[in-house]
Design an enzyme around this catalytic site. Structure first.
Site, PDB file in Angstrom:
ATOM      1  N   GLU A 168      39.168  41.243  46.518  1.00 43.03           N
ATOM      2  CA  GLU A 168      40.431  40.518  46.329  1.00 43.03           C
ATOM      3  C   GLU A 168      40.955  40.577  44.896  1.00 43.03           C
ATOM      4  O   GLU A 168      41.149  39.545  44.269  1.00 43.03           O
ATOM      5  CB  GLU A 168      40.238  39.051  46.742  1.00 43.03           C
TER       6      GLU A 168
ATOM      7  N   ASP B  89      33.941  32.522  38.964  1.00 40.42           N
ATOM      8  CA  ASP B  89      35.149  32.720  39.766  1.00 40.42           C
ATOM      9  C   ASP B  89      36.310  32.050  39.035  1.00 40.42           C
ATOM     10  O   ASP B  89      36.136  31.514  37.927  1.00 40.42           O
ATOM     11  CB  ASP B  89      34.966  32.157  41.198  1.00 40.42           C
TER      12      ASP B  89
ATOM     13  N   HIS C  59      39.123  37.486  40.299  1.00 42.26           N
ATOM     14  CA  HIS C  59      38.333  36.252  40.425  1.00 42.26           C
ATOM     15  C   HIS C  59      37.722  35.858  39.078  1.00 42.26           C
ATOM     16  O   HIS C  59      36.578  35.406  39.018  1.00 42.26           O
ATOM     17  CB  HIS C  59      37.230  36.419  41.486  1.00 42.26           C
TER      18      HIS C  59
ATOM     19  N   TRP D  52      30.558  29.691  50.798  1.00 44.47           N
ATOM     20  CA  TRP D  52      31.661  29.518  49.838  1.00 44.47           C
ATOM     21  C   TRP D  52      31.967  28.035  49.786  1.00 44.47           C
ATOM     22  O   TRP D  52      32.134  27.398  50.834  1.00 44.47           O
ATOM     23  CB  TRP D  52      32.895  30.304  50.296  1.00 44.47           C
ATOM     24  N   THR D  53      32.082  27.477  48.576  1.00 37.99           N
ATOM     25  CA  THR D  53      32.009  26.010  48.484  1.00 37.99           C
ATOM     26  C   THR D  53      33.326  25.293  48.173  1.00 37.99           C
ATOM     27  O   THR D  53      33.301  24.173  47.687  1.00 37.99           O
ATOM     28  CB  THR D  53      30.952  25.609  47.430  1.00 37.99           C
ATOM     29  N   GLU D  54      34.450  25.930  48.462  1.00 35.09           N
ATOM     30  CA  GLU D  54      35.712  25.212  48.216  1.00 35.09           C
ATOM     31  C   GLU D  54      35.672  23.807  48.832  1.00 35.09           C
ATOM     32  O   GLU D  54      36.096  22.833  48.222  1.00 35.09           O
ATOM     33  CB  GLU D  54      36.902  25.974  48.824  1.00 35.09           C
TER      34      GLU D  54
HETATM   35  C1  ACM Z   1      35.106  37.245  49.952  1.00 34.40           C
HETATM   36  O1  ACM Z   1      34.976  36.435  50.881  1.00 34.40           O
HETATM   37  N1  ACM Z   1      36.186  37.231  49.192  1.00 34.40           N
HETATM   38  C2  ACM Z   1      34.069  38.224  49.662  1.00 34.40           C
END
Ligand code: ACM
Length: 469
Positions: A270, A131, A206, A411-413
């Site tokens: 995105e 990413d 990304h 998702w690990t932000e």
């Molecule tokens: C996503 O959460 N952008 C797939």
């Protein structure tokens, strides 16, 4: 001691009987065999005072049966209740997604997650390997991907408000990557537990970390960008030169060779088009390819990736944005944005995985934000995961058949380490596992009671979780 009756997920048919099987080593006493008379998805497990037997219609179903056995015996200390179970999952794809780009997770920690997935009869680990904020997989011939792209100098502190001037950073480099050898070890570790690892190489957006490593992959090779230090969506997407497509071919070929799964996830979510709109090279390519809309450039990337992977006998999976362009018929859509996407993808005949961001995104707060560690936003309780409607109301029978799975997203932000990943995953993953398995429906109260009695198993595995209210 965990209550062996508190199976999560609950098998389709469980009949408990009198008596216990006394054994100091249940695994030693379990007899296991394939039974070709059973459908490939089905297993039967019977435990009597004389011992335990597991049979199944395939290796995958045997793995499911072993994992149910693990639930039953964990913490039983030599006295195992007698039971007969016959069982098969509702969904073929019972997934957990894990983003190792925003925060790198050492392979040993991924193994712990794999153990926990197996305990819940989840069978796909979707590894989001690349990413904007970090490239995590070794690609031979492109050392800078991990040397440069695998490390960011610092990370945003707190939420990313609109006012850039107000952003503050931790001043601490963050990085890490996996060699192909390490990934092969992880794939094998998962395989032995009945779990398929599906890699994601998100493209054509990304990918700022790759562009940071090799500026010629971007739209403006004279422009220098670093590995992204904030969250959100980067405008720095892949350029359209021959070099870019050569690069993608190399990456996807190596990924296809390394991961035995028949699928590679190519992201596709995105992807801003602002650079393509500004780029004379992108305009020239559009003329060459006969496109009138900039959006068609993304479709070109999707088709290119699908063609390269098809040569390796693999199909693509992608986030639902790819529905905006023409797609190969065997594309699998991972629906994350809204239920209408499920209606659209299935009406167009695409197999679809439910991954909606309202109820399956485990980066959302699981209780009132003021009482919780910092998270990206949202509010999705374990009860929501168990009870929410995951699909649109009106789906035809043919469309329902195309729904091949359900998946939770990590998702690990805002998950800097394994402890936080576990805290966000559990117990929501337990609720997701029931839905993915298609356990007989129960009230939330019944499930909650079983879940409460199941949590000591997580303790036994050393898994951190958010306590129930
Ligand atoms: C996503 O959460 N952008 C797939």
């Amino acid at each position: 001691m965990p209550d062996p009756l508190a199976l999560v997920p609950l098998p389709q048919s469980v009949v408990w009987s009198e008596g216990v099987w006394e054994t100091s080593d249940p695994w030693e006493g379990l007899s296991v065999g394939l039974n070709e008379d059973l459908p490939p998805t089905e297993y039967t497990l019977s435990i009597s005072p004389a011992g335990a037997a597991l049979s199944a219609g395939s290796e995958a179903a045997l793995a499911d049966g072993r994992n149910t056995f693990a639930q039953i015996v964990t913490g039983t200390h030599g006295a195992i209740p007698c039971v007969t179970i016959s069982d098969a999952p509702r969904y073929a794809w019972r997934g957990m997604h894990l983003d190792v780009s925003r925060h790198f997770l050492p392979a040993a920690e991924i193994e712990t997650l794999i153990d926990a997935m197996a305990l819940h009869r989840l069978n796909v680990l979707h590894l989001h390997l690349t990413d904007d904020q970090g490239w995590r997989i070794e690609i031979k011939g492109y050392p800078r991907l991990t040397e440069i792209g695998g490390r960011r100098e610092q990370t945003l502190i707190g939420h990313m408000g609109d006012d850039e001037e107000a952003w503050t950073f931790d001043g601490t480099p963050h990085g890490g990557s996996y060699t192909q050898e390490e990934l092969a070890g992880l794939i094998e570790y998962a395989r032995r537990r009945g779990i398929m690892v599906v890699p994601e190489i998100d493209l054509p957006g990304h990918l700022q970390a790759a562009v940071a490593a090799y500026p010629e992959l971007g739209n403006f090779p004279d422009q220098r960008v670093g590995v992204r230090e904030v969250w959100g969506i980067s405008d720095h997407v892949l350029g359209v030169s021959d070099e870019v497509f050569d690069f993608l071919r190399d990456v996807l070929t190596q990924v296809a060779d390394l991961f035995p799964a028949p699928y590679v996830h190519i992201g596709g979510d995105e992807c801003p088009r602002v650079e393509w709109e500004r780029s004379p090279a992108a305009r020239a390519r559009m003329n060459e390819w006969g496109y009138t809309r900039v959006s068609e450039i993304q479709g070109h990337f999707t088709q290119f990736a699908a063609d390269v992977l098809a040569e390796k006998g693999k199909r693509i999976i992608a986030w639902d944005e790819v529905l905006e362009s023409h797609l190969p018929d065997d594309t699998v859509i991972m629906n994350w944005r809204h239920g209408n996407g499920i209606a659209e993808s299935t009406s167009r005949g695409f197999r679809t995985i439910i991954a909606n961001n309202e109820h399956t995104y485990f980066d959302h707060y699981q209780a009132t934000p003021a009482e919780e560690p910092l998270a990206i936003g949202g509010h999705t309780t374990v009860k929501d995961v168990y009870t929410a409607k995951l699909t649109p109301k009106k789906l035809g029978e043919d469309q329902e058949k195309l729904l091949i799975g359900v998946q939770g997203q990590l998702w690990t932000e805002y998950m800097p380490d394994a402890a936080q990943v576990q805290y966000m995953a559990f117990p929501r993953m337990c609720a997701l596992a029931e839905r993915a398995w298609g356990s007989p429906e129960q009230s939330w109260e019944e499930f909650e009671e079983r879940l409460r009695a199941h949590l000591p198993r997580l303790d036994a595995f050393g898994i951190r979780y958010r306590p129930l209210d």
